[in-house]
Design an enzyme around this catalytic site. Sequence first.
Site, PDB file in Angstrom:
ATOM      1  N   HIS A  96      -4.110  -0.827  -4.257  1.00  0.00           N
ATOM      2  CA  HIS A  96      -5.352  -1.245  -4.284  1.00  0.00           C
ATOM      3  C   HIS A  96      -6.064  -1.060  -5.858  1.00  0.00           C
ATOM      4  CE1 HIS A  96      -5.344  -0.883   0.388  1.00  0.00           C
ATOM      5  NE2 HIS A  96      -4.594   0.059   0.004  1.00  0.00           N
TER       6      HIS A  96
ATOM      7  N   SER B  42       0.861  -1.337   0.033  1.00  0.00           N
ATOM      8  CA  SER B  42      -0.185   0.004   0.084  1.00  0.00           C
ATOM      9  C   SER B  42       0.922   1.413   0.093  1.00  0.00           C
ATOM     10  CB  SER B  42      -0.898  -0.144   1.310  1.00  0.00           C
ATOM     11  OG  SER B  42      -1.792   0.971   0.951  1.00  0.00           O
TER      12      SER B  42
ATOM     13  N   GLU C  20      -5.138  -5.502  -4.628  1.00  0.00           N
ATOM     14  CA  GLU C  20      -5.044  -5.900  -3.159  1.00  0.00           C
ATOM     15  C   GLU C  20      -4.643  -7.220  -3.048  1.00  0.00           C
ATOM     16  OE1 GLU C  20      -8.562  -4.751  -1.143  1.00  0.00           O
ATOM     17  OE2 GLU C  20      -7.979  -2.577  -1.413  1.00  0.00           O
TER      18      GLU C  20
END
Lengths: 274, 274
Positions: free
Chosen positions: A165, A123, A192
């Site tokens: 994401h 992330s 993800e």
Amino acid sequence: MIIGGAEDRTDDKEVLQKFIALAGGVAQPIIVITAASKVPEDVWAMYETAFVAIGVENVTHVSISSRAEADDDMLAHKVAQARGIFMTGGDQKRLVTFLGGTQLERAMRRAYSDNGACIAGTSAGASGMCTHMLAEGRADLAPEKGAVRLGAGLGFVSRVIIDQHFSQRHRLNRLLSAIAQSPFLLGAGIDEDTALIVQDGGIEVAGHGSVTVVDCRQSQTNIADVAAGVAPQMLDVRLHLLPSGSGISSADDAGPLADFIHYLTDRTLEHEHR
Amino acid sequence: MIIGGAEDRTDDKEVLQKFIALAGGVAQPIIVITAASKVPEDVWAMYETAFVAIGVENVTHVSISSRAEADDDMLAHKVAQARGIFMTGGDQKRLVTFLGGTQLERAMRRAYSDNGACIAGTSAGASGMCTHMLAEGRADLAPEKGAVRLGAGLGFVSRVIIDQHFSQRHRLNRLLSAIAQSPFLLGAGIDEDTALIVQDGGIEVAGHGSVTVVDCRQSQTNIADVAAGVAPQMLDVRLHLLPSGSGISSADDAGPLADFIHYLTDRTLEHEHR
């Protein structure tokens, strides 16, 4: 190892298992850097549980919330000995502000170059690895001029902008907004629970999603002429979709992905902040 | 006029205004076909209000819920005289089942060829215009083999598969799923409140979103080898993003969109169900 966020931490832990394997196995020293997060203890507790469940014997939390903390000799020495270094999610600007150009950052490079350590980011930790980091911004329904801001990232990955994401948050337009004005950069969107692994001159996709490579180098666009906030026309954007299990062992065999492989493998960890 | 659904009907009504202009203005006879909808009276009420607000003087509701109703001489005669024919949303399979190969369908073609009528479809009405119609299916996070079903559409548009509500419903993966196995077809994703207008050998985008053209003709993919439900690898997918205001007056000037223009303009209304 560039991870798109939300990797499984409680069930199959495929991405984390892969990270430990790349670090040399459960007996090797592992570092978890939570500098991106405003709740580092919570994040650490989650990863500690996951890594212990995998059987990792030696995992250390590095909680950094200032540049001074990242410029510590003892800490740098410890990090340089690690075989696996994992940067968690949070805010990539926070991560880069605290780490960029510090002894900790240099220790990560030494661990990579001297020990063959696996450097991983998920992330925010993934975005922060880029030389040109996608810092913030959104473009929901179309690419928009000025929709995103770039920042100076840690420079572990050059000439490629990472977004994370990716499919879950529908970020193709955000990534296109970034590279439309910098078409010499390639874009890589990581889903993800998915990892893009760069190793031995090649790449591999692991986990449960895909990596989307966006290439605007041949594109024609009017983005230079439209106003901020306006959707530019973009022709000849090229997409490459690499689902989990995809592997390309060298740039020589990579066809339209040759430069992508070349950028990732030849220049990884090159742009140090001196 | 291929509309991506949810065109404004209460405020600026830009897309509907454009439809009326293309039909020759408010004094011309307009037909609204609600055959795709299971609540045709509600849909008609909405469009009647909108068209009356625009100043349309002569608008007729054609409510069809069987093939027999679509094979009526009087109705066909009236439709063939129209200058604007608008197919509403609903379910494209319903639309095609009731209209395909009927007198009503042939009357629409006559209106187009003899009167220069504007044939418009929104949402299901847009999908239904294709020879190869995207009938149903979804692919949320990646293209998937077998995720979508094609059906035989009305054939007003050939060699191009239309999808609608495109950016709003994040349908790139759905459209890619469709054309990955039929890469000789191009894909066109139309955003809500947006129209792709095909006229005089060129195209134009009107409304408030974009048209995304997807071209897999140069792609390399393993879709033939993966199992149903699996995400294929796809390299060299080409995207062309045309925001509202984009216009290309002829295939000669269209660069990478030359075939797209050619397919739409040369073959429009060609594939009649005889």
